[in-house]
Write a protein that holds these residues in place. Structure first.
Motif, PDB file in Angstrom:
ATOM      1  N   GLN A  33       6.461   1.204   1.189  1.00 15.46           N
ATOM      2  CA  GLN A  33       6.702  -0.203   1.513  1.00 15.46           C
ATOM      3  C   GLN A  33       5.887  -0.563   2.749  1.00 15.46           C
ATOM      4  O   GLN A  33       5.587   0.288   3.577  1.00 15.46           O
ATOM      5  N   SER A  34       5.504  -1.808   2.824  1.00 15.76           N
ATOM      6  CA  SER A  34       4.795  -2.283   4.012  1.00 15.76           C
ATOM      7  C   SER A  34       5.821  -2.438   5.110  1.00 15.76           C
ATOM      8  O   SER A  34       6.748  -3.241   5.010  1.00 15.76           O
ATOM      9  N   ASP A  35       5.689  -1.624   6.144  1.00 18.38           N
ATOM     10  CA  ASP A  35       6.711  -1.580   7.179  1.00 18.38           C
ATOM     11  C   ASP A  35       6.036  -1.376   8.531  1.00 18.38           C
ATOM     12  O   ASP A  35       5.300  -0.410   8.721  1.00 18.38           O
ATOM     13  N   ASP A  36       6.301  -2.277   9.461  1.00 15.02           N
ATOM     14  CA  ASP A  36       5.694  -2.163  10.794  1.00 15.02           C
ATOM     15  C   ASP A  36       6.132  -0.899  11.534  1.00 15.02           C
ATOM     16  O   ASP A  36       5.564  -0.572  12.569  1.00 15.02           O
ATOM     17  N   ASP A  37       7.134  -0.188  11.025  1.00 12.63           N
ATOM     18  CA  ASP A  37       7.546   1.066  11.660  1.00 12.63           C
ATOM     19  C   ASP A  37       6.431   2.109  11.624  1.00 12.63           C
ATOM     20  O   ASP A  37       6.433   3.043  12.417  1.00 12.63           O
ATOM     21  N   GLN A  72       1.186 -11.152  -7.732  1.00 12.34           N
ATOM     22  CA  GLN A  72       2.197 -10.180  -7.348  1.00 12.34           C
ATOM     23  C   GLN A  72       1.623  -9.249  -6.307  1.00 12.34           C
ATOM     24  O   GLN A  72       0.563  -8.666  -6.498  1.00 12.34           O
ATOM     25  N   LEU A  73       2.319  -9.139  -5.190  1.00 12.25           N
ATOM     26  CA  LEU A  73       1.918  -8.205  -4.155  1.00 12.25           C
ATOM     27  C   LEU A  73       2.649  -6.899  -4.441  1.00 12.25           C
ATOM     28  O   LEU A  73       3.861  -6.824  -4.318  1.00 12.25           O
ATOM     29  N   GLN A  74       1.899  -5.900  -4.848  1.00  9.30           N
ATOM     30  CA  GLN A  74       2.554  -4.688  -5.307  1.00  9.30           C
ATOM     31  C   GLN A  74       2.023  -3.395  -4.700  1.00  9.30           C
ATOM     32  O   GLN A  74       2.569  -2.337  -4.949  1.00  9.30           O
ATOM     33  N   PHE A  75       0.976  -3.463  -3.909  1.00  9.88           N
ATOM     34  CA  PHE A  75       0.393  -2.262  -3.337  1.00  9.88           C
ATOM     35  C   PHE A  75       0.556  -2.292  -1.816  1.00  9.88           C
ATOM     36  O   PHE A  75       0.052  -3.195  -1.159  1.00  9.88           O
ATOM     37  N   THR A 126       0.730  -5.561   2.380  1.00 10.28           N
ATOM     38  CA  THR A 126       0.989  -5.510   0.943  1.00 10.28           C
ATOM     39  C   THR A 126      -0.089  -6.337   0.269  1.00 10.28           C
ATOM     40  O   THR A 126      -0.380  -7.458   0.703  1.00 10.28           O
ATOM     41  N   PHE A 127      -0.663  -5.788  -0.784  1.00  8.34           N
ATOM     42  CA  PHE A 127      -1.812  -6.405  -1.436  1.00  8.34           C
ATOM     43  C   PHE A 127      -1.593  -6.505  -2.942  1.00  8.34           C
ATOM     44  O   PHE A 127      -0.769  -5.790  -3.506  1.00  8.34           O
ATOM     45  N   SER A 128      -2.365  -7.359  -3.570  1.00  4.15           N
ATOM     46  CA  SER A 128      -2.296  -7.518  -5.021  1.00  4.15           C
ATOM     47  C   SER A 128      -3.289  -6.604  -5.719  1.00  4.15           C
ATOM     48  O   SER A 128      -3.431  -6.663  -6.929  1.00  4.15           O
ATOM     49  N   TYR A 129      -3.956  -5.741  -4.982  1.00  2.00           N
ATOM     50  CA  TYR A 129      -4.977  -4.843  -5.534  1.00  2.00           C
ATOM     51  C   TYR A 129      -4.895  -3.494  -4.826  1.00  2.00           C
ATOM     52  O   TYR A 129      -4.378  -3.378  -3.716  1.00  2.00           O
ATOM     53  N   GLN A 130      -5.409  -2.474  -5.485  1.00  2.00           N
ATOM     54  CA  GLN A 130      -5.445  -1.145  -4.896  1.00  2.00           C
ATOM     55  C   GLN A 130      -6.629  -1.018  -3.951  1.00  2.00           C
ATOM     56  O   GLN A 130      -7.685  -1.591  -4.206  1.00  2.00           O
ATOM     57  N   ILE A 131      -6.441  -0.271  -2.887  1.00  2.00           N
ATOM     58  CA  ILE A 131      -7.506  -0.025  -1.927  1.00  2.00           C
ATOM     59  C   ILE A 131      -7.865   1.452  -2.007  1.00  2.00           C
ATOM     60  O   ILE A 131      -7.000   2.311  -1.813  1.00  2.00           O
TER      61      ILE A 131
END
Length: 71
Positions: free
Chosen positions: A39-43, A4-7, A24-29
């Motif tokens: 949200q992962s957004d190119d904006d 699950q990609l949640q971060f 978007t990653f499956s782990y926290q950074i």
């Protein structure tokens, strides 16, 4: 089982705060160059993050606040 990609994160360039990528990653950074975003957004790319105010801006002088549209 699929991961699950949640971060969601925006990567900022040290010294300028300019965003150069999002993902978007499956782990926290846990790193100051990676800023958690709704949200992962190119904006975010080309916008500037002020680590002192924890706000996004359109400009490198941090004068015009950028408020992302959440989809």
């Amino acid at each position: 089982m699929a991961m699950q990609l949640q971060f969601n994160y925006a990567h900022i360039i040290p010294g300028t705060g300019e965003c150069d990528s999002c993902g978007t990653f499956s782990y926290q950074i846990n790193h100051p160059e990676w800023i958690a975003v709704p949200q992962s957004d190119d904006d975010y790319i080309g916008k500037f993050y002020d680590v002192n105010t924890e706000l996004w801006y359109y400009d490198s002088n941090f004068t015009e606040i950028y408020e992302p549209v959440i989809h």
